[in-house]
Design a protein around this motif. Structure first.
Motif, PDB file in Angstrom:
ATOM      1  N   SER A  58      40.928   5.496  37.419  1.00 58.26           N
ATOM      2  CA  SER A  58      42.102   5.973  36.673  1.00 58.26           C
ATOM      3  C   SER A  58      41.925   5.663  35.183  1.00 58.26           C
ATOM      4  O   SER A  58      41.048   4.881  34.797  1.00 58.26           O
ATOM      5  CB  SER A  58      43.378   5.278  37.165  1.00 58.26           C
ATOM      6  OG  SER A  58      43.334   3.896  36.847  1.00 58.26           O
ATOM      7  N   GLY A  59      42.808   6.235  34.384  1.00 58.03           N
ATOM      8  CA  GLY A  59      42.820   5.917  32.955  1.00 58.03           C
ATOM      9  C   GLY A  59      43.211   4.463  32.723  1.00 58.03           C
ATOM     10  O   GLY A  59      42.678   3.806  31.818  1.00 58.03           O
ATOM     11  N   THR A  60      44.127   3.992  33.516  1.00 59.88           N
ATOM     12  CA  THR A  60      44.563   2.586  33.394  1.00 59.88           C
ATOM     13  C   THR A  60      43.381   1.653  33.621  1.00 59.88           C
ATOM     14  O   THR A  60      43.156   0.714  32.852  1.00 59.88           O
ATOM     15  CB  THR A  60      45.676   2.280  34.427  1.00 59.88           C
ATOM     16  OG1 THR A  60      46.645   3.326  34.391  1.00 59.88           O
ATOM     17  CG2 THR A  60      46.351   0.951  34.154  1.00 59.88           C
ATOM     18  N   THR A  84      53.444   4.989  23.829  1.00 57.94           N
ATOM     19  CA  THR A  84      52.343   5.342  24.725  1.00 57.94           C
ATOM     20  C   THR A  84      52.848   5.262  26.157  1.00 57.94           C
ATOM     21  O   THR A  84      53.977   4.829  26.410  1.00 57.94           O
ATOM     22  CB  THR A  84      51.122   4.424  24.514  1.00 57.94           C
ATOM     23  OG1 THR A  84      50.063   4.851  25.395  1.00 57.94           O
ATOM     24  CG2 THR A  84      51.425   2.960  24.766  1.00 57.94           C
ATOM     25  N   ALA A  85      51.992   5.675  27.093  1.00 55.15           N
ATOM     26  CA  ALA A  85      52.340   5.506  28.501  1.00 55.15           C
ATOM     27  C   ALA A  85      52.371   4.010  28.803  1.00 55.15           C
ATOM     28  O   ALA A  85      51.600   3.235  28.224  1.00 55.15           O
ATOM     29  CB  ALA A  85      51.287   6.193  29.358  1.00 55.15           C
ATOM     30  N   ALA A  87      51.123   2.661  31.041  1.00 57.47           N
ATOM     31  CA  ALA A  87      49.791   2.338  31.556  1.00 57.47           C
ATOM     32  C   ALA A  87      48.923   1.602  30.536  1.00 57.47           C
ATOM     33  O   ALA A  87      48.203   0.656  30.889  1.00 57.47           O
ATOM     34  CB  ALA A  87      49.089   3.625  31.968  1.00 57.47           C
ATOM     35  N   THR A  88      48.963   2.029  29.275  1.00 58.11           N
ATOM     36  CA  THR A  88      48.140   1.388  28.231  1.00 58.11           C
ATOM     37  C   THR A  88      48.493  -0.096  28.166  1.00 58.11           C
ATOM     38  O   THR A  88      47.618  -0.958  28.076  1.00 58.11           O
ATOM     39  CB  THR A  88      48.426   2.039  26.846  1.00 58.11           C
ATOM     40  OG1 THR A  88      48.464   3.452  26.993  1.00 58.11           O
ATOM     41  CG2 THR A  88      47.391   1.640  25.819  1.00 58.11           C
ATOM     42  N   VAL A 130      46.069   5.362  20.456  1.00 55.87           N
ATOM     43  CA  VAL A 130      46.377   6.292  21.558  1.00 55.87           C
ATOM     44  C   VAL A 130      46.550   7.684  20.957  1.00 55.87           C
ATOM     45  O   VAL A 130      47.416   7.884  20.104  1.00 55.87           O
ATOM     46  CB  VAL A 130      47.690   5.880  22.272  1.00 55.87           C
ATOM     47  CG1 VAL A 130      47.985   6.817  23.440  1.00 55.87           C
ATOM     48  CG2 VAL A 130      47.638   4.424  22.729  1.00 55.87           C
ATOM     49  N   ASP A 156      42.364   5.333  23.430  1.00 52.53           N
ATOM     50  CA  ASP A 156      43.024   5.825  24.635  1.00 52.53           C
ATOM     51  C   ASP A 156      43.110   7.348  24.516  1.00 52.53           C
ATOM     52  O   ASP A 156      43.969   7.887  23.820  1.00 52.53           O
ATOM     53  CB  ASP A 156      44.416   5.195  24.788  1.00 52.53           C
ATOM     54  CG  ASP A 156      45.101   5.608  26.096  1.00 52.53           C
ATOM     55  OD1 ASP A 156      44.669   6.611  26.690  1.00 52.53           O
ATOM     56  OD2 ASP A 156      46.070   4.940  26.507  1.00 52.53           O
ATOM     57  N   SER A 158      43.515   9.411  27.053  1.00 56.80           N
ATOM     58  CA  SER A 158      44.056   9.923  28.321  1.00 56.80           C
ATOM     59  C   SER A 158      44.697  11.295  28.178  1.00 56.80           C
ATOM     60  O   SER A 158      44.639  12.115  29.087  1.00 56.80           O
ATOM     61  CB  SER A 158      45.091   8.946  28.880  1.00 56.80           C
ATOM     62  OG  SER A 158      44.485   7.719  29.136  1.00 56.80           O
ATOM     63  N   GLN A 159      45.344  11.545  27.027  1.00 57.69           N
ATOM     64  CA  GLN A 159      46.026  12.826  26.838  1.00 57.69           C
ATOM     65  C   GLN A 159      45.198  13.770  25.968  1.00 57.69           C
ATOM     66  O   GLN A 159      45.709  14.801  25.535  1.00 57.69           O
ATOM     67  CB  GLN A 159      47.386  12.582  26.171  1.00 57.69           C
ATOM     68  CG  GLN A 159      48.289  11.666  26.986  1.00 57.69           C
ATOM     69  CD  GLN A 159      49.721  11.585  26.464  1.00 57.69           C
ATOM     70  OE1 GLN A 159      50.075  12.254  25.498  1.00 57.69           O
ATOM     71  NE2 GLN A 159      50.527  10.772  27.101  1.00 57.69           N
ATOM     72  N   SER A 180      41.866   9.683  31.223  1.00 55.10           N
ATOM     73  CA  SER A 180      42.538   9.791  32.521  1.00 55.10           C
ATOM     74  C   SER A 180      42.334  11.205  33.035  1.00 55.10           C
ATOM     75  O   SER A 180      42.409  12.170  32.267  1.00 55.10           O
ATOM     76  CB  SER A 180      44.039   9.536  32.351  1.00 55.10           C
ATOM     77  OG  SER A 180      44.755  10.017  33.488  1.00 55.10           O
ATOM     78  N   LYS A 185      46.513  16.303  33.361  1.00 62.16           N
ATOM     79  CA  LYS A 185      45.790  16.129  32.089  1.00 62.16           C
ATOM     80  C   LYS A 185      44.964  17.373  31.705  1.00 62.16           C
ATOM     81  O   LYS A 185      44.765  18.259  32.527  1.00 62.16           O
ATOM     82  CB  LYS A 185      44.852  14.916  32.187  1.00 62.16           C
ATOM     83  CG  LYS A 185      45.554  13.610  32.495  1.00 62.16           C
ATOM     84  CD  LYS A 185      46.583  13.229  31.454  1.00 62.16           C
ATOM     85  CE  LYS A 185      47.068  11.808  31.672  1.00 62.16           C
ATOM     86  NZ  LYS A 185      48.413  11.581  31.113  1.00 62.16           N
ATOM     87  N   GLY A 193      41.680   9.645  38.685  1.00 62.34           N
ATOM     88  CA  GLY A 193      40.326   9.499  38.163  1.00 62.34           C
ATOM     89  C   GLY A 193      40.386   9.084  36.706  1.00 62.34           C
ATOM     90  O   GLY A 193      41.415   9.245  36.044  1.00 62.34           O
ATOM     91  N   TYR A 311      58.591   9.653  26.072  1.00 64.16           N
ATOM     92  CA  TYR A 311      58.951   9.017  27.329  1.00 64.16           C
ATOM     93  C   TYR A 311      60.440   8.707  27.360  1.00 64.16           C
ATOM     94  O   TYR A 311      61.063   8.633  26.312  1.00 64.16           O
ATOM     95  CB  TYR A 311      58.132   7.742  27.507  1.00 64.16           C
ATOM     96  CG  TYR A 311      56.646   8.058  27.578  1.00 64.16           C
ATOM     97  CD1 TYR A 311      56.076   8.494  28.766  1.00 64.16           C
ATOM     98  CD2 TYR A 311      55.852   7.997  26.443  1.00 64.16           C
ATOM     99  CE1 TYR A 311      54.730   8.810  28.834  1.00 64.16           C
ATOM    100  CE2 TYR A 311      54.513   8.323  26.493  1.00 64.16           C
ATOM    101  CZ  TYR A 311      53.957   8.726  27.683  1.00 64.16           C
ATOM    102  OH  TYR A 311      52.650   9.064  27.729  1.00 64.16           O
TER     103      TYR A 311
HETATM  104  C1  LIG Z   1      48.356   7.629  26.968  1.00 65.65           C
HETATM  105  C2  LIG Z   1      47.994   7.282  28.381  1.00 65.65           C
HETATM  106  N1  LIG Z   1      47.303   6.145  28.629  1.00 65.65           N
HETATM  107  C3  LIG Z   1      46.944   5.793  29.868  1.00 65.65           C
HETATM  108  C4  LIG Z   1      47.282   6.575  30.961  1.00 65.65           C
HETATM  109  C5  LIG Z   1      46.919   6.124  32.322  1.00 65.65           C
HETATM  110  O1  LIG Z   1      46.184   7.026  33.058  1.00 65.65           O
HETATM  111  P1  LIG Z   1      46.205   6.988  34.662  1.00 65.65           P
HETATM  112  O2  LIG Z   1      47.518   7.515  35.104  1.00 65.65           O
HETATM  113  O3  LIG Z   1      45.050   7.852  35.040  1.00 65.65           O
HETATM  114  O4  LIG Z   1      46.005   5.578  35.054  1.00 65.65           O
HETATM  115  C6  LIG Z   1      47.991   7.767  30.757  1.00 65.65           C
HETATM  116  C7  LIG Z   1      48.353   8.632  31.887  1.00 65.65           C
HETATM  117  O5  LIG Z   1      49.451   8.994  32.128  1.00 65.65           O
HETATM  118  C8  LIG Z   1      48.364   8.131  29.446  1.00 65.65           C
HETATM  119  O6  LIG Z   1      49.043   9.252  29.192  1.00 65.65           O
END
Ligand SMILES: Cc1ncc(COP(=O)(O)O)c(C=O)c1O
Length: 368
Positions: A58-60, A84-85, A87-88, A130, A156, A158-159, A180, A185, A193, A311
């Motif tokens: 995953s991106g995380t 940011t998400a 997740a970061t 990000v 980051d 991911s987007q 991510s 995405k 992934g 968000y």
């Molecule tokens: C900016 C950002 N960072 C990290 C992530 C984490 O990715 P993942 O959901 O694949 O773990 C996302 C996904 O939503 C994201 O948008």
């Protein structure tokens, strides 16, 4: 029904090839870290313009493994965006390090680089810019600060697969890039992934080992790394490798729709996305701002159009996270954006009549 992202439409578009690739992969008998995954890593490296890539779950995990491979953890600080998400931030906290959240630029919604220097302490080890919504951060400014203070840059992305800054792909500009492949995405799996990109061999070897328990290539007990399990499976890798060939085409479709929105949405009523001249914005999300955001969201819903909010809640509001965060300055621009931002549909499979319907509602809403 119109969705702001529509992974099923993407599946249906590529259905025949994807179905046959899945069956082919299943019949091969190797399901993780086989030739298909290695091939995809190579092709993604070539696309981004780096020497190495390590696929992960995953991106995380990509962010977490990158931090671990740099030896960042308890007692360290990592500077990143307050927008940011979650997740970061979860990836940083998971390593034991402290996320230092900074406000965003009012126009680009990316980390305000003018705040970075003032937030650097003896504990600061890295910056995570990000590339939000598909637009690159100001990487030349960030790189300058990072080199002055010997900080690592983990982008980051991911987007932002396919996004460029000064014609260079994001993920190839800092020390490390993290991607991510979540189903919505720019480059999307049909499941989870992620990918780590780098041109640093030492870092590559460490990230690769951490991805799988800390094992080195020989699975030797001499490896002094502790790892996790974060493998990309062969089925997702086969789908991603195939779709990589269509990434530019799909991005062009997003950009074309964004251009139409830019031309036809009233900028006197809505705040539209701002694109910096040195950026190729891939419009992973097309985000507008309006004072009556929730009312507009409802208006869309009543017309079977499902916009998104990216968000809904500030990271600083999450109960479980609060105690781990350092927020050295006010985050006014982030707070304002959270009240007004709306992601309107702009995925590559939107039809003309759907785009027209979205535009009509936006126009009508000005008089509500
Ligand atoms: C900016 C950002 N960072 C990290 C992530 C984490 O990715 P993942 O959901 O694949 O773990 C996302 C996904 O939503 C994201 O948008």
């Amino acid at each position: 029904m119109i969705l702001f992202a529509d992974p099923k439409k993407e599946y249906l578009f590529f259905k025949n090839k994807i179905n046959s690739d899945i069956l082919k992969t299943l019949s091969k008998g190797v399901y993780t870290l086989g030739k298909i995954t290695t091939n995809f890593e190579k092709n993604f490296s070539k696309y981004i313009g780096v020497k190495y890539c390590v696929s992960v779950n995953s991106g995380t995990d990509a962010i977490k493994i990158s931090l671990l491979a740099l030896g960042i953890g308890r007692g360290d600080e990592v500077i990143t965006s307050s927008h940011t998400a979650l997740a970061t931030i979860s990836a940083i906290i998971d390593t034991g390090a402290t996320p230092v959240l900074l406000d965003i630029n009012e126009k680009t919604y990316n980390l305000d680089e003018s705040l970075i220097e003032k937030s650097i302490s003896k504990k600061t080890k890295a910056i995570i810019p990000v590339h939000i919504y598909g637009q690159s951060c100001n990487m030349s400014a960030i790189k300058k600060i990072a080199s002055q203070y010997s900080l690592k840059i983990i982008e980051d992305c991911s987007q932002a697969a396919g996004t460029t800054f000064n014609k260079k792909f994001v993920g190839s500009i800092g020390d490390i890039g993290c991607f991510s492949f979540y189903p919505t995405k720019n480059l999307a799996a049909f499941g989870d992934g992620g990918m780590i990109s780098t041109s640093n061999k030492t870092f590559y070897n460490k990230a690769k080992a951490i991805r799988q328990y800390g094992w080195d290539q020989m699975k030797s007990p001499k490896s002094n790394l502790v790892g996790i399990n974060s493998r990309l499976d062969e089925i997702q890798a086969s789908i991603l490798d195939f779709k990589l060939g269509y990434l530019d085409e799909l991005i062009e479709k997003r950009i074309k729709i964004a251009k139409e929105f830019n031309d036809k949405i009233d900028p006197n009523f809505y705040i539209l996305p701002f694109q910096n001249h040195h950026n190729k914005h891939t419009y992973h999300l097309y985000v507008i701002q309006t004072k009556n955001r929730d009312k507009l969201l409802n208006e869309f819903k009543n017309n079977k159009i499902f916009a998104g909010i990216h968000y809904k809640h500030l990271i600083t509001k999450y109960k479980g996270y609060k105690k781990y965060l350092k927020v050295p300055f006010k985050i006014k621009n982030t707070e304002n954006l959270y009240k007004n931002a709306l992601s309107i549909p702009n995925h590559p499979f939107l039809k003309k009549n759907e785009i027209d319907k979205i535009l009509k509602i936006l126009d009508r809403f000005k008089n509500v």
